[in-house]
Design a protein around this motif. Structure first.
Motif, PDB file in Angstrom:
ATOM      1  N   LEU A   1     -18.566  -4.423  -5.611  1.00 60.53           N
ATOM      2  CA  LEU A   1     -17.166  -4.835  -5.507  1.00 60.53           C
ATOM      3  C   LEU A   1     -16.800  -5.427  -6.855  1.00 60.53           C
ATOM      4  O   LEU A   1     -17.432  -6.378  -7.308  1.00 60.53           O
ATOM      5  CB  LEU A   1     -16.973  -5.886  -4.412  1.00 60.53           C
TER       6      LEU A   1
ATOM      7  N   GLN B   1     -13.939   2.001  -4.539  1.00 61.22           N
ATOM      8  CA  GLN B   1     -14.048   0.542  -4.550  1.00 61.22           C
ATOM      9  C   GLN B   1     -13.271  -0.069  -5.720  1.00 61.22           C
ATOM     10  O   GLN B   1     -13.088  -1.274  -5.776  1.00 61.22           O
ATOM     11  CB  GLN B   1     -15.514   0.103  -4.671  1.00 61.22           C
TER      12      GLN B   1
ATOM     13  N   GLY C   1      -7.411   2.621  -3.239  1.00 59.84           N
ATOM     14  CA  GLY C   1      -8.553   2.873  -2.363  1.00 59.84           C
ATOM     15  C   GLY C   1      -8.966   4.330  -2.223  1.00 59.84           C
ATOM     16  O   GLY C   1      -9.840   4.643  -1.410  1.00 59.84           O
TER      17      GLY C   1
ATOM     18  N   ARG D   1     -16.504   0.462   4.664  1.00 61.18           N
ATOM     19  CA  ARG D   1     -15.214   0.277   3.987  1.00 61.18           C
ATOM     20  C   ARG D   1     -14.763  -1.174   4.050  1.00 61.18           C
ATOM     21  O   ARG D   1     -14.115  -1.669   3.128  1.00 61.18           O
ATOM     22  CB  ARG D   1     -14.169   1.221   4.569  1.00 61.18           C
ATOM     23  N   ASP D   2     -15.137  -1.866   5.124  1.00 57.96           N
ATOM     24  CA  ASP D   2     -14.874  -3.317   5.155  1.00 57.96           C
ATOM     25  C   ASP D   2     -15.761  -4.005   4.126  1.00 57.96           C
ATOM     26  O   ASP D   2     -15.306  -4.848   3.352  1.00 57.96           O
ATOM     27  CB  ASP D   2     -15.214  -3.901   6.541  1.00 57.96           C
TER      28      ASP D   2
ATOM     29  N   ASP E   1     -14.597  -3.023   0.688  1.00 55.00           N
ATOM     30  CA  ASP E   1     -13.151  -3.136   0.489  1.00 55.00           C
ATOM     31  C   ASP E   1     -12.614  -1.847  -0.127  1.00 55.00           C
ATOM     32  O   ASP E   1     -11.965  -1.859  -1.168  1.00 55.00           O
ATOM     33  CB  ASP E   1     -12.856  -4.354  -0.425  1.00 55.00           C
ATOM     34  N   SER E   2     -12.927  -0.715   0.511  1.00 55.15           N
ATOM     35  CA  SER E   2     -12.611   0.569  -0.111  1.00 55.15           C
ATOM     36  C   SER E   2     -11.814   1.501   0.796  1.00 55.15           C
ATOM     37  O   SER E   2     -11.781   2.706   0.561  1.00 55.15           O
ATOM     38  CB  SER E   2     -13.912   1.261  -0.529  1.00 55.15           C
TER      39      SER E   2
ATOM     40  N   HIS F   1      -5.346   2.969   1.018  1.00 50.78           N
ATOM     41  CA  HIS F   1      -4.131   2.243   1.446  1.00 50.78           C
ATOM     42  C   HIS F   1      -3.080   3.165   2.023  1.00 50.78           C
ATOM     43  O   HIS F   1      -2.160   2.734   2.696  1.00 50.78           O
ATOM     44  CB  HIS F   1      -3.555   1.442   0.273  1.00 50.78           C
TER      45      HIS F   1
END
Ligand code: PBG
Length: 329
Positions: free
Chosen positions: A81, A123, A128, A205-206, A209-210, A213
Motif C-alpha cells: 500500500l 493499489q 483503483g 481488495r479491502d 485498498d484496491s 472506484h
C-alpha cells in the motif's frame, strides 16, 4: 459364486502403507507466502477479513520474513500500500515505495529467500483500476509502458521474480524486453496468465485498498465461464516469454490447472486467493470445520490438479503444522 479378488483397500490398511503409495504431497518448497507492506515503522495490524495476515511496515516485514525462513519457507510475494496514489499509479515504480524498500531489505537480510513482486497498478492508482484510464476505459498499450517501469523497479530492488497480475494484452513480451534492456536477463516472469474476474478477491481488495472506484475488472480479467480461452491466454504468455504461468483463483479453477498441466511443460502456479482463505478461517473460527484437515486437503488437491507452485496465505500455518507433526504432507 466367484469372489471379487481385486481389492484396492489392501493399500489403505495402515498409515505407513497409505503414505507409501501417496501420489501427491504438499511440500514447503512449493509454497509462496504473500505479504502486505505499508508505509511507516513498527506497524503490525491484523487484516480483519484475513485473520493471521497483517499490514506490516518494512521493518516488521523483514522480521516476518526471517521468522518464516526459520520455519522452512523460501518464497515470499510482496504486495504494497503506497504513501500516495495518482492517475497513473506512479508510486508503483517509486524506489522509495514500501514494496521496493521491503524487497531490498528482505533480500539483504535473506539472500536465499525467493522474492516475488506483484506487478500491477490497482493499489497505486487513485481510481483503483489496473491500468491507465482514458474515457472510463483501461488503455492497454499505454498501460504496458507503466508496467515495464514497475517490473524494472522491482528487479532493481532485488526481486527474483516479477509477477504481472494486470491482465493487459502483450504485457509479458513488453516486460521481458524492458527487463532485458536494463540487463535483468535472469529476472523470472511469473505470469498471472489465466486470471479470472472473481468474487474471491474481495478481502484482498479491502486489505490492499484496491477496489475500482467505477465499473469492475471484467474488461480485462477473464470471464469465469471460459476454459478454452484460458488455454489461449496461457499459450500467448508462453510465446511471449513467460517462465511460469499461473491460474487464479485456485479452488474453483482446478479444471483449468489440470488442462494447463496437460498442455504446457513449464512450471504452473496457482493462487489460493483471499476469499478462499477467509472462508476457511471464518468456518474454522465457528468450529464448523477442521481447519488443518481442510487446508491440507485443499492444497493437496491443487497439487493433484497439476500445480507445481501454490501461492497461499495458509503457508505459515502449514509450515508450523508440518514442523510440529500436526499434519501429514
Ligand atoms: C492485483 C491483484 C489482486 C489479487 C492479486 N493481485 C486483486 C485484483 O485483481 O483485484 C488478488 C489476491 C487475493 O485475492 O488474494 N491486481
Amino acid at each position: 459364486m466367484k469372489l471379487n479378488t481385486l481389492r484396492p483397500r489392501r493399500l489403505r490398511l495402515s498409515a505407513p502403507l497409505r503414505v507409501m503409495v501417496r501420489e501427491n504431497h504438499v511440500c514447503l518448497n512449493d509454497l509462496i507466502y504473500p505479504i502486505f507492506v505499508v508505509p511507516g515503522t513498527n506497524v503490525k495490524e491484523e487484516i480483519p477479513s484475513m485473520p493471521g495476515c497483517y499490514h506490516l511496515s518494512v521493518d516488521n516485514a523483514v522480521r516476518l520474513a526471517e521468522d518464516i525462513y526459520a520455519l522452512g519457507l523460501r518464497a515470499i510475494e510482496v504486495f504494497g500500500l503506497p504513501a500516495y496514489k495518482d492517475e497513473i499509479g506512479s508510486s508503483a515504480w517509486d524506489p522509495q515505495s514500501p514494496v521496493q524498500c521491503a524487497i531490498r531489505a528482505i533480500k539483504k537480510a535473506l539472500p536465499d529467500m525467493v522474492i516475488v513482486g506483484d506487478v500491477c497498478l490497482c493499489q497505486y492508482t487513485d481510481h483503483g483500476h489496473c491500468g491507465q484510464v482514458k474515457d472510463h476505459y483501461v488503455d492497454n498499450d499505454a498501460t504496458l509502458k507503466l508496467l515495464n517501469k514497475v517490473a524494472v523497479s522491482q528487479a532493481e530492488a532485488g526481486a527474483d521474480i516479477v509477477a504481472p497480475s494486470d491482465m493487459m494484452d502483450g504485457r509479458i513480451a513488453s516486460i521481458r524486453q524492458a527487463l532485458d534492456e536494463e540487463g535483468f536477463i535472469n529476472t523470472i516472469i511469473m505470469s498471472y496468465a489465466a486470471k479470472y474476474a472473481s468474487g474471491f478477491y474481495g478481502p484482498f481488495r479491502d486489505a490492499a485498498d484496491s477496489a475500482p472506484h467505477f465499473g469492475d475488472r471484467r474488461q480485462y480479467q477473464m470471464d469465469p465461464a471460459n476454459g478454452r480461452e484460458a488455454m489461449k491466454e496461457i499459450d500467448l504468455d508462453l510465446e511471449e516469454g513467460a517462465d511460469i504461468i499461473m491460474v487464479k483463483p485456485a479452488l474453483s479453477y482446478l479444471d483449468i490447472v489440470y488442462q494447463a498441466r496437460q498442455r504446457c511443460q513449464r512450471p504452473i502456479a496457482t493462487y489460493n486467493v483471499s476469499g478462499e482463505y477467509a472462508m476457511v478461517k471464518a468456518a474454522a473460527r465457528n468450529g464448523w470445520i477442521d481447519e488443518k484437515r481442510i487446508v491440507m486437503e485443499e492444497l493437496t488437491s491443487m497439487k493433484r490438479a497439476g500445480a507445481d507452485i501454490i501461492i497461499t496465505y495458509h503457508a505459515v500455518d502449514v509450515a508450523k503444522w508440518l514442523k510440529n507433526g500436526e499434519v501429514e504432507a
